[in-house]
Design a protein around this motif. Sequence first.
Motif, short mmCIF file in Angstrom:
data_model
loop_
_atom_site.label_atom_id
_atom_site.label_comp_id
_atom_site.label_asym_id
_atom_site.label_seq_id
_atom_site.Cartn_x
_atom_site.Cartn_y
_atom_site.Cartn_z
N GLU A 103 0.85 -1.17 0.00
CA GLU A 103 0.00 0.00 0.00
C GLU A 103 0.90 1.24 0.00
OE1 GLU A 103 -2.58 -0.27 3.35
OE2 GLU A 103 -3.77 -1.90 2.51
N GLU A 104 0.31 2.36 -0.37
CA GLU A 104 1.08 3.61 -0.39
C GLU A 104 1.72 3.84 0.98
OE1 GLU A 104 1.68 5.65 -2.83
OE2 GLU A 104 0.40 4.75 -4.38
N GLY A 105 3.02 4.13 0.98
CA GLY A 105 3.72 4.43 2.22
C GLY A 105 4.40 3.25 2.87
N ASP A 106 4.13 2.04 2.40
CA ASP A 106 4.80 0.85 2.94
C ASP A 106 6.20 0.71 2.35
OD1 ASP A 106 2.50 0.32 4.31
OD2 ASP A 106 1.89 -1.39 3.07
N LEU A 107 7.10 0.14 3.13
CA LEU A 107 8.45 -0.17 2.64
C LEU A 107 8.64 -1.68 2.68
CD1 LEU A 107 11.32 0.83 1.78
CD2 LEU A 107 11.92 0.69 4.22
N ALA A 108 8.90 -2.27 1.53
CA ALA A 108 9.14 -3.71 1.44
C ALA A 108 10.63 -4.00 1.50
CB ALA A 108 8.57 -4.26 0.13
N ILE A 109 10.99 -4.97 2.32
CA ILE A 109 12.39 -5.37 2.51
C ILE A 109 12.49 -6.85 2.20
CG2 ILE A 109 14.34 -5.40 4.10
CD1 ILE A 109 12.62 -3.48 5.90
N SER A 110 13.45 -7.24 1.41
CA SER A 110 13.66 -8.66 1.13
C SER A 110 15.12 -9.02 1.34
CB SER A 110 13.23 -9.02 -0.29
OG SER A 110 14.04 -8.38 -1.25
N LEU A 111 15.34 -10.28 1.69
CA LEU A 111 16.69 -10.79 1.96
C LEU A 111 16.91 -12.06 1.16
CD1 LEU A 111 19.33 -10.81 3.72
CD2 LEU A 111 18.06 -12.25 5.33
N SER A 112 17.99 -12.11 0.43
CA SER A 112 18.40 -13.33 -0.28
C SER A 112 19.87 -13.58 -0.01
CB SER A 112 18.15 -13.20 -1.79
OG SER A 112 18.90 -12.13 -2.34
N TRP A 113 20.34 -14.78 -0.34
CA TRP A 113 21.74 -15.10 -0.07
C TRP A 113 22.26 -16.13 -1.07
CZ3 TRP A 113 17.66 -15.84 3.25
CH2 TRP A 113 17.25 -17.16 3.50
N ASP A 114 23.58 -16.23 -1.11
CA ASP A 114 24.26 -17.15 -2.03
C ASP A 114 25.38 -17.84 -1.28
OD1 ASP A 114 24.82 -18.47 -4.38
OD2 ASP A 114 26.13 -16.89 -5.14
N THR A 115 25.63 -19.11 -1.63
CA THR A 115 26.64 -19.88 -0.91
C THR A 115 27.76 -20.40 -1.81
OG1 THR A 115 25.18 -21.81 -1.12
CG2 THR A 115 25.11 -20.58 0.96
N GLU A 116 27.47 -20.71 -3.06
CA GLU A 116 28.46 -21.25 -4.00
C GLU A 116 29.19 -22.44 -3.40
OE1 GLU A 116 31.01 -18.44 -5.85
OE2 GLU A 116 29.40 -17.09 -6.45
N VAL A 117 28.42 -23.40 -2.91
CA VAL A 117 28.96 -24.63 -2.36
C VAL A 117 28.49 -25.79 -3.24
CG1 VAL A 117 29.07 -26.14 -0.34
CG2 VAL A 117 28.91 -23.67 -0.04
N TYR A 118 29.39 -26.73 -3.52
CA TYR A 118 29.10 -27.79 -4.47
C TYR A 118 29.07 -29.16 -3.79
CZ TYR A 118 29.82 -24.22 -7.98
OH TYR A 118 29.70 -23.08 -8.73
N GLN A 119 28.18 -30.01 -4.28
CA GLN A 119 28.12 -31.38 -3.83
C GLN A 119 29.27 -32.17 -4.47
OE1 GLN A 119 24.01 -32.97 -3.87
NE2 GLN A 119 23.38 -30.93 -4.58
N THR A 120 29.45 -33.38 -3.99
CA THR A 120 30.58 -34.19 -4.48
C THR A 120 30.47 -34.50 -5.97
OG1 THR A 120 29.39 -36.17 -3.73
CG2 THR A 120 31.03 -35.22 -2.22
N ASP A 121 29.25 -34.49 -6.54
CA ASP A 121 29.08 -34.75 -7.97
C ASP A 121 29.22 -33.49 -8.82
OD1 ASP A 121 26.76 -33.41 -7.42
OD2 ASP A 121 25.40 -35.00 -8.08
N GLY A 122 29.57 -32.37 -8.18
CA GLY A 122 29.76 -31.12 -8.91
C GLY A 122 28.53 -30.25 -9.01
N THR A 123 27.38 -30.75 -8.54
CA THR A 123 26.15 -29.97 -8.56
C THR A 123 26.16 -28.95 -7.42
OG1 THR A 123 24.95 -31.89 -9.41
CG2 THR A 123 23.63 -30.08 -8.52
N GLU A 124 25.77 -27.72 -7.73
CA GLU A 124 25.77 -26.68 -6.71
C GLU A 124 24.57 -26.83 -5.78
OE1 GLU A 124 26.23 -21.80 -6.30
OE2 GLU A 124 25.99 -22.73 -8.26
N PHE A 125 24.81 -26.70 -4.49
CA PHE A 125 23.72 -26.70 -3.53
C PHE A 125 22.85 -25.46 -3.75
CE2 PHE A 125 26.54 -29.39 -0.82
CZ PHE A 125 25.63 -30.37 -0.47
N GLU A 126 21.53 -25.62 -3.57
CA GLU A 126 20.67 -24.45 -3.50
C GLU A 126 20.98 -23.73 -2.18
OE1 GLU A 126 18.73 -23.28 -5.74
OE2 GLU A 126 18.83 -24.93 -7.16
N PRO A 127 21.14 -22.40 -2.22
CA PRO A 127 21.50 -21.68 -0.98
C PRO A 127 20.54 -21.94 0.17
CG PRO A 127 21.72 -20.25 -2.88
CD PRO A 127 21.07 -21.50 -3.38
N THR A 128 19.25 -22.05 -0.12
CA THR A 128 18.27 -22.24 0.95
C THR A 128 18.26 -23.67 1.48
OG1 THR A 128 16.58 -22.58 -0.75
CG2 THR A 128 16.75 -20.38 0.22
#
Length: 414
Positions: free
Chosen positions: A154-179
């Motif tokens: 609504e008018e006057g509201d402030l929306a805040i969002s948070l996301s993140w990244d890890t860049e960590v890989y499983q043993t088969d080379g597939t990247e983990f989803e950060p969440t």
Amino acid sequence: MKKHINKSILYSTILVVTMLINTSCSEDDLTGRSTLVATNPNLSIMLDFQNNETLIEEETSYAFTVSISEPQISDTRVYLTQTGGNATAGEDFSFPSFVTIPEGQTTATDAISIHADDIIEETETVQIKIGTGLEANINGSDSETVMFNILNLEEGDLAISLSWDTEVYQTDGTEFEPTDIADLRLLVTDVPYTSVIGSSDEATFESYTLTSTSPDGEYYVIADWYSAADLGTQGTFPVSITADFNQIGVINDLNFSFVDALDSGNSCSSVYYIIAKITKTGENYDISEIGENSPVTAETFVGTATIIADDWADYAVGDQITLEAGATPYEFWIRAYNNPYISNPTTAYMIVTIDPLTGNVTVQSNEDFDYGCSEGDVTGNGNVNACAGTIDLLLNFGLGDCGDYQGNSFSLEL
């Protein structure tokens, strides 16, 4: 005459057959088909947007392009699927179930659409994976997961969002989803941080709306830990974070990003990261970047600790020792009340001073530890872990005529 005609027909027939043979043996029939053979091309995906989008709900589309490394003799399908979120398909968003790269070509473009409605709702999310791994004749599907945070402001509201990244890989080379391996919370607190005013703790990335009716004043925006995955021998991992801010008609995708802001090695709620400070006046928001880790204070390290290791052997493993608050919030004292080898156990102690930004520490005795030598200076360094309640030190004993003894491990746990 008849013989002549027959020879002409014979020569013409030979010529046509020869031409047909030559044509059939050609490497290119000018259509492109004859040069193509079935292969296993690599797939790549390019987004025309960020893979984590926070938006105010309205009719809009987000285009993406799928590409293969070489053309194929048949159509190639790249599949999409919803992998998370609480938004409703067909009402809040829509996307194709697959994108077709036509035979002989290497790219195709399509879009994910976000839809508007007149209903004021809580923030909705949708997570979509482009390239599901079900693609045929593709070598190692290079998938892309995208997240949309759909705000109903609504008018006057402030929306805040948070996301993140890890860049960590499983043993088969597939990247983990950060969440999947890092679960953070988004907090809005007072300044300085003593209490939480509002928070978001969902299974995916986080979002929170500071409404226009919220009291005027200063607020911190903070990311802290709910949990982190134990990756065993892979060890701990850093987490980079991004915060986005939106206000209808005023603030459009203001964002702050911080590389390696948090680490899974210190993943308890007492460890946090101050992202920004908001100063609210009516429907006006002044947002300034902070980018500071939570301070490591001595409060966590006051009490009774258990000896884990003592190379100097004043104590046995399993013995208990008293830790007292020091002269500042970043200082504690390791008392020597139970030390049987010195003549001044009630007055001698080690002063441990914490670097609040890193958790590294220095050690200095308040007076000589009297082992019966001409001197008894104790110094050292090490680190403390607020989440684990551990203290790991390397102590040096300068005992004058008895000698100097460097690098003695001394570890405690509360």
